[in-house]
Write a protein that holds these residues in place. Structure first.
Motif, short mmCIF file in Angstrom:
data_model
loop_
_atom_site.label_atom_id
_atom_site.label_comp_id
_atom_site.label_asym_id
_atom_site.label_seq_id
_atom_site.Cartn_x
_atom_site.Cartn_y
_atom_site.Cartn_z
N PRO A 109 73.71 52.66 21.72
CA PRO A 109 73.51 53.22 23.07
C PRO A 109 74.69 54.05 23.55
O PRO A 109 74.51 55.06 24.25
N LYS A 112 74.49 57.43 21.85
CA LYS A 112 73.43 58.23 22.45
C LYS A 112 73.88 58.86 23.76
O LYS A 112 73.63 60.04 24.02
N ARG A 113 74.53 58.06 24.60
CA ARG A 113 75.01 58.60 25.88
C ARG A 113 76.09 59.66 25.66
O ARG A 113 76.17 60.63 26.41
N ARG A 119 65.16 63.83 23.52
CA ARG A 119 64.15 63.51 22.52
C ARG A 119 63.23 64.71 22.31
O ARG A 119 63.08 65.56 23.20
N LEU A 134 62.87 53.40 25.04
CA LEU A 134 63.85 52.48 25.60
C LEU A 134 64.96 53.21 26.34
O LEU A 134 65.63 52.64 27.21
N ASP A 135 65.19 54.50 25.97
CA ASP A 135 66.19 55.32 26.64
C ASP A 135 65.80 56.78 26.47
O ASP A 135 64.82 57.09 25.79
N GLU A 136 66.57 57.68 27.05
CA GLU A 136 66.18 59.09 27.08
C GLU A 136 66.78 59.93 25.95
O GLU A 136 66.41 61.09 25.80
N HIS A 137 67.68 59.37 25.16
CA HIS A 137 68.38 60.17 24.17
C HIS A 137 67.95 59.80 22.74
O HIS A 137 67.54 58.67 22.49
N HIS A 181 59.62 60.77 19.08
CA HIS A 181 60.84 60.24 19.69
C HIS A 181 62.13 60.64 18.98
O HIS A 181 63.20 60.50 19.55
#
Length: 208
Positions: A109, A112-113, A119, A134-137, A181
């Protein structure tokens, strides 16, 4: 096919490069920018190819099921298989796999941030998202990273299952792209990072 957003950005950058710079040498930064655009284009083409599976009910259901197994459900199944095959040796392998998964789950995570790559379905409206995220990246793939970390100690103790492990990774990578994704580079980077981190931990934990 290349997304309209990408095509517009590419034309804009090329016009900047060409404006008043005819005959000027191309610097490393420009070459890197062009290489990055080409890689992004190939990445997106691959996503379009694999996401075609979503047009059919069986392909869509398979991609969603495999992706959801990668959310965590696959790991108890692998643990039961280890107990059945390895017996008393299984707890040590399960512990090593759990440590790897835990560390990688804390790491991806943050990566990714830091990189903040959108995506595919966010970057191109023609790519459909087949399930929730689960997350945006997207970069790197957490599914590929944690699955690799779990499979490394298993293969080290049970080398005959190498082909099955590789098959699982390919299926997971396909599912993550088919659901819209991830890009291929996300999956490859996730698997590579997972291996580099989990291999030395597994060697130490298993005493191999």
């Amino acid at each position: 096919m290349v997304s309209p957003m990408y095509d517009e950005a590419q034309r804009g950058q090329e016009s900047v490069l060409d404006d008043g710079s005819a005959g000027a040498p191309v610097g490393p930064a420009s070459r890197w920018a062009r290489s990055k655009r080409r890689l992004s284009s190939v990445d997106l083409l691959a996503v379009h190819f694999f996401s075609r599976a979503g047009r059919w009910r069986l392909g869509r259901a398979s991609a969603v099921l495999i992706s959801r197994l990668g959310n965590g459900w696959i790991y108890p199944i692998l643990a039961l298989m280890l107990v059945a095959h390895l017996g008393a040796k299984a707890p040590r392998v399960i512990l090593a796999a759990g440590v790897n998964a835990g560390l990688l789950h804390l790491l991806y995570p943050r990566l990714k941030r830091l990189i903040a790559r959108p995506r595919p379905f966010r970057s191109d409206a023609r790519v459909a998202s087949l399930s929730g995220v689960l997350d945006e990246h997207s970069f790197p793939s957490g599914h590929a990273m944690t699955l690799t970390g779990v499979l490394v100690p298993i293969v080290m103790v049970w080398p005959d299952c190498l082909s099955v492990a590789v098959g699982l990774l390919f299926l997971m990578g396909w599912a993550r792209m088919a659901t819209g994704h991830h890009y291929p580079s996300d999956v490859c980077a996730g698997a590579g990072i997972g291996f580099v981190i989990s291999y030395p931990i597994s060697v130490w934990a298993l005493g191999v």
